[in-house]
Design a protein around this motif. Structure first.
Motif, PDB file in Angstrom:
ATOM      1  N   ARG A   1       7.445  10.818  12.855  1.00  0.00           N
ATOM      2  CA  ARG A   1       7.920  11.464  14.076  1.00  0.00           C
ATOM      3  C   ARG A   1       6.777  11.642  15.075  1.00  0.00           C
ATOM      4  O   ARG A   1       6.964  11.464  16.287  1.00  0.00           O
TER       5      ARG A   1
ATOM      6  N   GLU B   1       7.668  11.665   6.946  1.00  0.00           N
ATOM      7  CA  GLU B   1       8.618  11.803   8.047  1.00  0.00           C
ATOM      8  C   GLU B   1       7.965  12.461   9.249  1.00  0.00           C
ATOM      9  O   GLU B   1       8.167  12.037  10.394  1.00  0.00           O
TER      10      GLU B   1
ATOM     11  N   GLN C   1       6.127   8.330  16.569  1.00  0.00           N
ATOM     12  CA  GLN C   1       7.193   8.005  17.522  1.00  0.00           C
ATOM     13  C   GLN C   1       6.985   8.756  18.834  1.00  0.00           C
ATOM     14  O   GLN C   1       7.118   8.184  19.928  1.00  0.00           O
ATOM     15  N   THR C   2       6.648  10.057  18.728  1.00  0.00           N
ATOM     16  CA  THR C   2       6.419  10.860  19.931  1.00  0.00           C
ATOM     17  C   THR C   2       5.224  10.340  20.715  1.00  0.00           C
ATOM     18  O   THR C   2       5.251  10.249  21.953  1.00  0.00           O
TER      19      THR C   2
END
Length: 263
Positions: free
Chosen positions: A50, A46, A53-54
């Motif tokens: 993340r 996860e 994604q960032t």
């Protein structure tokens, strides 16, 4: 039963219960350890997602800022210079043959229009103002004006606009796919459709070009040019499906969940 045998039996039972308890305790420890290990893996996954994604969000923001800057430069500088050149052309009078004058004027007019169209395509505000449907329609119209492509565009009656940021990313993906078609597909027809199916928005872009072997997508340097599309899709939890075969054209389908934007 003799006393000695009874003691032995009790000892065996007690030892068995003891070993069962020890075994259960060990199994419990192993179970807890595996569960924590799985939880740690999930948390790491996860965190990695993340982070990706960032990172993708930052890359796209930088790219959109670059688009905005280039668009402004085209509008404020290059477009104005060409317009001045076109005005100056009118001052040449009879010194330039009429045919040559008209040809140069037409070329400058076309260059100004093409730059204006490019500037509009790069502007997020324009996509905000006219919406994704009209933006796609105008993109396809500009393709048809080149004389190289025929296009079609279909939207379902039940199509609903997603949030603005998601629409921009979808539009950029469609742009990227069409650019790949122009560069690699040797196609003469491009079809685009947007539909809502259950809880998913489905965007399909297909062409009648030369196609390719989809096994090449598994190679690091396939040259197919889909990585930008895949990266953008990740930012909105979209999936990309590619169907193609040599000589059979290519169909790329995007599946987007509503309100899935993570930006």
């Amino acid at each position: 039963m003799p006393k000695q045998q009874e003691d032995i039996l009790i000892t065996i039972v007690v030892a068995s219960v003891f070993f069962i308890l020890i075994g259960s305790f060990v199994l419990l420890i192993v179970f807890v350890f595996l569960r924590r290990q799985r939880k740690n893996r999930e948390e790491k996954e996860e965190m990695r997602n993340r982070f990706e994604q960032t990172l993708l969000k930052t890359q796209l923001e930088i790219q959109e800022q670059a688009f905005a800057y280039i668009s402004q430069e085209i509008h404020d500088n290059i477009g104005q210079i060409l317009s001045l050149a076109r005005l100056n052309l009118n001052t040449f009078g009879d010194a330039v043959p009429e045919a040559k004058f008209n040809q140069t004027d037409d070329l400058l007019g076309k260059a100004i229009k093409d730059l204006r169209d490019l500037s509009h395509n790069l502007q997020n505000n324009r996509i905000h103002n006219i919406g994704i449907i009209e933006s796609i329609r105008q993109l396809l119209v500009s393709l048809e004006k080149t004389g190289r492509f025929s296009t079609s565009f279909h939207t379902s009656d039940h199509f609903h606009i997603l949030d603005v940021n998601t629409d921009i990313i979808i539009y950029r993906m469609i742009q990227e796919i069409i650019n790949n078609i122009i560069k690699h597909a040797a196609a003469s027809k491009i079809d685009v459709s947007i539909n809502n199916e259950a809880e998913t928005t489905v965007v399909t872009i297909s062409d009648n070009g030369i196609g390719f072997d989809t096994a090449l997508l598994n190679e690091e340097r396939s040259g197919i040019g889909l990585q930008n599309i895949i990266n953008r899709a990740k930012t909105i939890n979209a999936t990309v499906d590619v169907k193609s075969a040599p000589g059979s054209g290519t169909t790329i389908t995007l599946y987007i969940k509503p309100k899935s934007l993570l930006l």
